[in-house]
Enzyme design. Structure first.
Site, PDB file in Angstrom:
ATOM      1  N   GLU A  97      -4.040  -8.655  -2.344  1.00  0.00           N
ATOM      2  CA  GLU A  97      -3.374  -7.592  -2.515  1.00  0.00           C
ATOM      3  C   GLU A  97      -2.418  -7.337  -1.583  1.00  0.00           C
ATOM      4  O   GLU A  97      -0.663  -7.919  -2.262  1.00  0.00           O
ATOM      5  CB  GLU A  97      -3.859  -7.936  -0.276  1.00  0.00           C
ATOM      6  CG  GLU A  97      -5.491  -8.611   0.198  1.00  0.00           C
ATOM      7  CD  GLU A  97      -5.252  -8.649   1.636  1.00  0.00           C
ATOM      8  OE1 GLU A  97      -4.219  -8.370   2.414  1.00  0.00           O
ATOM      9  OE2 GLU A  97      -5.918  -9.539   1.986  1.00  0.00           O
ATOM     10  N   ASP A 103       1.316  -6.879  11.375  1.00  0.00           N
ATOM     11  CA  ASP A 103       2.321  -7.259  10.483  1.00  0.00           C
ATOM     12  C   ASP A 103       3.483  -8.667  11.576  1.00  0.00           C
ATOM     13  O   ASP A 103       4.030  -8.183  12.301  1.00  0.00           O
ATOM     14  CB  ASP A 103       3.446  -6.843   9.694  1.00  0.00           C
ATOM     15  CG  ASP A 103       2.237  -5.932   8.175  1.00  0.00           C
ATOM     16  OD1 ASP A 103       1.308  -7.097   7.968  1.00  0.00           O
ATOM     17  OD2 ASP A 103       2.786  -4.999   8.391  1.00  0.00           O
TER      18      ASP A 103
END
Length: 262
Positions: free
Chosen positions: A47, A58
């Site tokens: 990714e 995140d």
């Protein structure tokens, strides 16, 4: 058969798939490419994360890498340039991990077209649920780009069945409740969640978030067809930079240990 499907069709011979993560543009464009290339040597897929100033998924490590990439002048075209350069080096699957805002600003068709042109195979957009993503999914499908969907431990069975029918490539199953970041061990609820997902979905299941050690990879590999490691790899690169070492080598070494555990 596209590259993602091929990667999972080989996992019986090659163990559970390891999907690595690199923040595009961290700490700068050139070094970012070196880190990503090093990870691809050991991972089955990669990714490439687009740095974003307002992430909802995140944790602190990837947030910090994104901040530093943005301060170094990251632009959207950098992730496509990186993917194009990686495609010349490897035939393994490349996926773009992004929030919806960059896709919306670029335009669905333009973003999908550019990603496919650079050799990307899929996209992950965690803040775009399928109920609101029909236009994007059409654009991705038209370019042969797999739109990967997400499920969490609180996802009910009827929705798991819907997600399993709509996702492409694999279903990304969250191993934690919360954001990305390192954890000491897998949560007890992960195993029943994955068993429930397996009964509801016919696609490969990938477990990610909070997985960073070889021991956790081995545990996750018993439950899933693939394991995603992000924060631990970014942290390895970050720690190497702080120590004056080569971040590509340090991240690659960790990826090799993680893959060996699967």
């Amino acid at each position: 058969m596209n590259r993602i499907d091929r990667a999972f069709s080989r996992t019986g011979e090659n163990g559970t798939a390891l999907i690595g993560y690199a923040t595009a543009g961290f700490p700068d464009r050139h070094t970012s490419l070196r880190i990503a290339a090093s990870l691809l040597e050991h991972c089955d897929a990669l990714e490439l994360g687009i740095p974003f100033s307002d992430p909802v998924l995140d944790g602190p490590v990837i947030q910090e890498s994104s901040r530093r990439a943005l301060e170094a002048g990251f632009r959207l075209k950098d992730v496509f340039d990186t993917a194009g350069a990686l495609r010349e080096l490897s035939d393994k699957p490349l996926l773009v991990m992004t929030y919806y805002n960059p896709v919306h600003r670029a335009g669905h068709e333009a973003f999908a077209r550019e990603a496919a042109r650079c050799g990307m195979d899929g996209a992950l957009i965690p803040d775009l649920p399928p109920e609101e993503g029909a236009e994007w999914m059409r654009a991705a499908e038209a370019e042969g780009l797999a739109n990967v969907l997400f499920a969490s431990m609180s996802t009910p069975e009827d929705r798991l069945r819907r997600l399993g029918g709509l996702t492409r490539g694999f279903l990304y199953c969250f191993a934690v409740r919360g954001t990305t970041g390192l954890r000491d061990s897998l949560a007890a609820e992960v195993a029943p969640f994955m068993q429930r997902s397996r009964t509801c979905c016919g696609v490969p299941l990938v477990l990610g978030l909070g997985i960073g050690s070889p021991e956790q990879c081995a545990q996750a590999g018993e439950l899933a067809d693939g394991v995603v490691v992000g924060s631990a790899l970014v942290k390895a690169a970050m720690d190497a930079l702080a120590a004056g070492e080569d971040p590509a080598i340090r991240a690659g070494e960790l990826a090799a240990r993680l893959k060996a555990a699967l």
